[in-house]
Design an enzyme around this catalytic site. Structure first.
Site, PDB file in Angstrom:
ATOM      1  N   GLU A  47      -8.419 -10.151 -65.234  1.00 54.91           N
ATOM      2  CA  GLU A  47      -8.332  -9.507 -63.920  1.00 54.91           C
ATOM      3  C   GLU A  47      -8.179  -7.995 -64.162  1.00 54.91           C
ATOM      4  O   GLU A  47      -7.553  -7.578 -65.153  1.00 54.91           O
ATOM      5  CB  GLU A  47      -7.101 -10.040 -63.174  1.00 54.91           C
ATOM      6  CG  GLU A  47      -6.742  -9.333 -61.890  1.00 54.91           C
ATOM      7  CD  GLU A  47      -5.382  -9.782 -61.326  1.00 54.91           C
ATOM      8  OE1 GLU A  47      -4.499 -10.174 -62.118  1.00 54.91           O
ATOM      9  OE2 GLU A  47      -5.231  -9.762 -60.089  1.00 54.91           O
ATOM     10  N   ASN A 110      -9.753  -7.180 -54.830  1.00 56.38           N
ATOM     11  CA  ASN A 110      -9.491  -7.495 -56.238  1.00 56.38           C
ATOM     12  C   ASN A 110     -10.570  -8.508 -56.606  1.00 56.38           C
ATOM     13  O   ASN A 110     -10.496  -9.665 -56.184  1.00 56.38           O
ATOM     14  CB  ASN A 110      -8.079  -8.083 -56.375  1.00 56.38           C
ATOM     15  CG  ASN A 110      -7.681  -8.288 -57.816  1.00 56.38           C
ATOM     16  OD1 ASN A 110      -8.544  -8.317 -58.703  1.00 56.38           O
ATOM     17  ND2 ASN A 110      -6.388  -8.424 -58.068  1.00 56.38           N
ATOM     18  N   LYS A 127     -10.535 -11.988 -54.678  1.00 56.24           N
ATOM     19  CA  LYS A 127      -9.246 -12.691 -54.757  1.00 56.24           C
ATOM     20  C   LYS A 127      -8.708 -13.019 -53.367  1.00 56.24           C
ATOM     21  O   LYS A 127      -8.643 -12.151 -52.492  1.00 56.24           O
ATOM     22  CB  LYS A 127      -8.241 -11.829 -55.504  1.00 56.24           C
ATOM     23  CG  LYS A 127      -6.899 -12.500 -55.798  1.00 56.24           C
ATOM     24  CD  LYS A 127      -6.056 -11.599 -56.671  1.00 56.24           C
ATOM     25  CE  LYS A 127      -4.730 -12.217 -57.058  1.00 56.24           C
ATOM     26  NZ  LYS A 127      -3.952 -11.306 -57.952  1.00 56.24           N
ATOM     27  N   GLU A 146      -0.255  -5.750 -54.225  1.00 59.03           N
ATOM     28  CA  GLU A 146      -1.633  -6.204 -53.984  1.00 59.03           C
ATOM     29  C   GLU A 146      -1.909  -6.365 -52.492  1.00 59.03           C
ATOM     30  O   GLU A 146      -3.041  -6.150 -52.054  1.00 59.03           O
ATOM     31  CB  GLU A 146      -1.896  -7.519 -54.720  1.00 59.03           C
ATOM     32  CG  GLU A 146      -1.851  -7.345 -56.237  1.00 59.03           C
ATOM     33  CD  GLU A 146      -2.344  -8.566 -56.962  1.00 59.03           C
ATOM     34  OE1 GLU A 146      -1.552  -9.171 -57.693  1.00 59.03           O
ATOM     35  OE2 GLU A 146      -3.522  -8.925 -56.809  1.00 59.03           O
ATOM     36  N   CYS A 172      -5.997 -14.679 -61.029  1.00 56.77           N
ATOM     37  CA  CYS A 172      -4.559 -14.586 -61.211  1.00 56.77           C
ATOM     38  C   CYS A 172      -3.726 -15.499 -60.309  1.00 56.77           C
ATOM     39  O   CYS A 172      -3.646 -16.679 -60.557  1.00 56.77           O
ATOM     40  CB  CYS A 172      -4.122 -13.141 -61.067  1.00 56.77           C
ATOM     41  SG  CYS A 172      -2.585 -12.844 -61.932  1.00 56.77           S
ATOM     42  N   ASN A 197      -3.239 -10.796 -64.579  1.00 53.75           N
ATOM     43  CA  ASN A 197      -2.297  -9.747 -65.009  1.00 53.75           C
ATOM     44  C   ASN A 197      -0.948 -10.215 -64.463  1.00 53.75           C
ATOM     45  O   ASN A 197      -0.692 -10.060 -63.251  1.00 53.75           O
ATOM     46  CB  ASN A 197      -2.601  -8.390 -64.365  1.00 53.75           C
ATOM     47  CG  ASN A 197      -3.852  -7.690 -64.892  1.00 53.75           C
ATOM     48  OD1 ASN A 197      -3.960  -6.482 -64.744  1.00 53.75           O
ATOM     49  ND2 ASN A 197      -4.802  -8.394 -65.439  1.00 53.75           N
TER      50      ASN A 197
END
Ligand code: ING
Length: 311
Positions: A47, A110, A127, A146, A172, A197
């Site tokens: 990621e 993301n 994501k 995020e 993730c 991550n």
């Protein structure tokens, strides 16, 4: 004749704020060379593989985060990775921060792309499960923003027929949610590519550190077994400007067994010749969805967001 795909999990060590994309892309190419030399046809990167995990920092103005985003893929600084992949005849998966102008608005995701051995993008995933918080919390050791810096992905969980099989992607935190794998599993997925991550410290709860690795393995292994699919989990690891990210990159068979595991917290390639037919017996027996699933009893999963105690 079994369908096999030799895949590489190309784990990255830390990327610091001061590291240039040029330097990072050189590391990615070095890992690709190692994977290609080992006969791999697909290289899976983590990621946000081009920058540090910047959601750990508070920026007052979103424009200050623009430098972490890619406006085009490939772009000027990533083109050499695509060209080298084409020269080597190797496909790859790459996680990155995507900035795009759509219907007159700027959107930030993301994202991750799957690129064929011809250097052409096969598919993109954005994501969906964004963890952490959106407001500034100055009293914790680092942020996890995020929800501030990315929008929820708008492509769902698609699959693509590529590299001789049916492949899907997740990113993730997605790997912690069984819904991620099941939506892919209901499309017949045979290999799920997941970069991550993951901070080793839980800023929300004083959790014993050993649980970080346990939860990573638990999520990847159960997703693989319960959907009869290969899962490739690839970390960006180590201390980025002092903030530790977990390693633990691994390749998980449809049986749930870990067949390869990274040993370091640095740039490291692990590889495995995956039999894409191995999951068939699981899909046709214990997790024969058509034969055993009872969606009429699962409506809460799709219709209800939070838990509701009604007793
Ligand atoms: N990172 C972490 C992850 O889901 C996290 C966030 C850490 C959630 C620990 C829960 C527990 O692996 C990202 N980038 O999603």
């Amino acid at each position: 004749m079994a369908r096999t795909l030799k895949v590489a999990a190309a784990q990255l060590g830390p990327i610091h704020l001061a590291d240039s994309r040029r330097r990072v892309v050189a590391r990615l190419i070095d890992l690709m060379h190692e994977a290609a030399s080992a006969g791999c046809r697909l290289v899976v990167y983590p990621e946000l593989a081009l920058t540090t995990f910047f959601p750990r920092y508070w920026y007052d103005d979103l424009v200050e985060t623009d430098r972490f985003f890619e406006r085009e893929m490939p772009g000027q600084e990533t083109r050499s990775l695509f060209e080298e992949a084409k020269r080597l005849g190797v496909g790859f998966h790459l996680g990155y921060a995507e900035l795009v102008r759509e219907s007159g608005r700027t959107h930030r995701f993301n994202s991750a792309i799957l690129v064929g051995a011809d250097g052409v993008v096969i598919g993109k995933y954005r994501k969906i499960h964004l963890p952490g918080h959106a407001e500034h919390r100055p009293n914790i050791p680092f942020q996890h923003l995020e929800k501030r810096y990315f929008e929820v992905g708008d492509f769902g969980f698609p699959v693509w027929r590529a590299f001789g099989g049916i492949l899907g992607m997740a990113i993730c935190n997605d790997r912690r949610w069984p819904e991620t794998y099941r939506v892919l599993g209901l499309q017949g997925v045979e290999m799920v590519l997941i970069g991550y991550n993951t901070p080793t410290r839980n800023i929300y709860y004083p959790e014993p550190p050993h649980l970080c690795a346990l939860h990573n393995d638990l999520a990847l292994q159960s997703g693989a077994y319960q959907n009869g699919t290969w899962v490739v989990g690839v970390a960006k690891a180590g201390a980025e400007d002092g903030q530790e990210l977990m390693a633990g990159s691994c390749i998980v068979a449809p049986t749930g067994e870990i067949v390869a595991r990274a040993l370091t917290q640095e740039d490291e390639v692990i590889a495995h010749e995956c039999d894409l037919d191995l999951g068939a017996y699981i899909k046709n027996s214990v997790f024969n969805f058509a034969k055993h699933r009872r969606p009429e009893h699962y409506r809460r999963i799709a219709e209800q967001v939070g838990a509701r105690v009604e007793v």
